[in-house]
Design a protein around this motif. Structure first.
Motif, short mmCIF file in Angstrom:
data_model
loop_
_atom_site.label_atom_id
_atom_site.label_comp_id
_atom_site.label_asym_id
_atom_site.label_seq_id
_atom_site.Cartn_x
_atom_site.Cartn_y
_atom_site.Cartn_z
N ARG A 1 0.84 -1.20 0.00
CA ARG A 1 0.00 0.00 0.00
C ARG A 1 0.87 1.25 0.00
O ARG A 1 0.63 2.20 -0.75
N PRO B 1 -5.41 2.79 -6.40
CA PRO B 1 -4.47 1.86 -5.74
C PRO B 1 -3.70 2.54 -4.62
O PRO B 1 -3.19 3.65 -4.78
N LEU C 1 -8.06 -12.16 -2.39
CA LEU C 1 -8.60 -12.49 -3.71
C LEU C 1 -7.52 -13.03 -4.64
O LEU C 1 -7.73 -13.99 -5.37
N LEU C 2 -6.36 -12.39 -4.61
CA LEU C 2 -5.26 -12.82 -5.47
C LEU C 2 -4.80 -14.23 -5.13
O LEU C 2 -4.55 -15.05 -6.02
N THR D 1 -7.63 -7.47 -1.21
CA THR D 1 -7.10 -7.75 -2.54
C THR D 1 -6.16 -8.95 -2.51
O THR D 1 -6.20 -9.81 -3.40
N MET E 1 -4.71 -3.32 1.48
CA MET E 1 -4.49 -4.33 0.45
C MET E 1 -4.91 -5.72 0.89
O MET E 1 -4.89 -6.67 0.09
#
Length: 203
Positions: A32, A57, A68-69, A65, A62
């Motif tokens: 971040r 961004p 999810l990644l 995210t 983060m």
């Protein structure tokens, strides 16, 4: 067709002082901060949502995210790497659109912080990733699509000797508009020794 199986975490991949590893929850705050510090450097090249409602961004945590990644590994669709240089987190490299079946291919995208740009870090990181896709996972083809204005990224594929396949018009929504991209690819048969072998020296 998806790969059809979970992708194993390869651990740390390294060449010289450049390292790649799968993104971890502990990377949330360093990433971040890096994204925030590199706003002016990265904005021109970042994907945006056509609705204009995307999140800037670095403006939020983060952690969601990253969760999810990391699901991409379990789904067999992608590998979310962070790029490290001399032990410092300096960017990201995303392997996406991993396909099995008759295609056996993947796409790559990447960015590095401005403070380490131009040191040969990105070519080494891309070579590490593609060599793992070819010899670790067994894929046949890797592809990178680059905006024609992005001269720094074009130098990466030039250094690695990737083959130019043509322009894709209005291909991805980048920095607020649909942008053309130049497509480059390499197959495992074209690089039997891997892409790291194509770099005369490592950073």
């Amino acid at each position: 067709m998806p790969l059809g199986q979970e992708i194993a975490d390869p651990g740390e991949l390294g060449a010289g002082r450049v390292g790649l590893r799968v993104i971890q929850r502990g990377d949330a705050e360093p990433l971040r901060q890096l994204l925030t510090a590199n706003r002016s450097w990265l904005t021109r090249w970042e994907a945006t949502h056509p609705s204009g409602l995307g999140i800037v961004p670095g403006s939020v945590s983060m952690k969601p995210t990253i969760r999810l990644l990391r699901r991409q590994l379990r789904a067999g669709t992608g590998i979310p790497f962070v790029i490290r240089y001399a032990g410092e987190l300096v960017g990201q490299l995303s392997v996406s659109e991993i396909s099995g079946g008759a295609l056996q291919s993947a796409q790559l995208g990447y960015w590095v912080s401005e403070h380490v740009a131009g040191r040969g870090i990105t070519p080494a990181a891309v070579a590490l990733a593609i060599d793992h896709l070819f010899f670790g996972i067994g894929l046949h083809r890797a592809e990178i699509c680059i905006r024609p204005e992005n001269t720094a990224s074009l130098r990466v594929v030039e250094k690695l000797g990737m083959r130019y396949e043509g322009r894709r018009s209005a291909y991805i929504h980048i920095d607020g508009a649909w942008r053309d991209h130049e497509c480059f690819a390499v197959t495992r048969d074209e690089a039997p020794q891997g892409l790291l072998a194509r770099l005369p020296q490592l950073p």
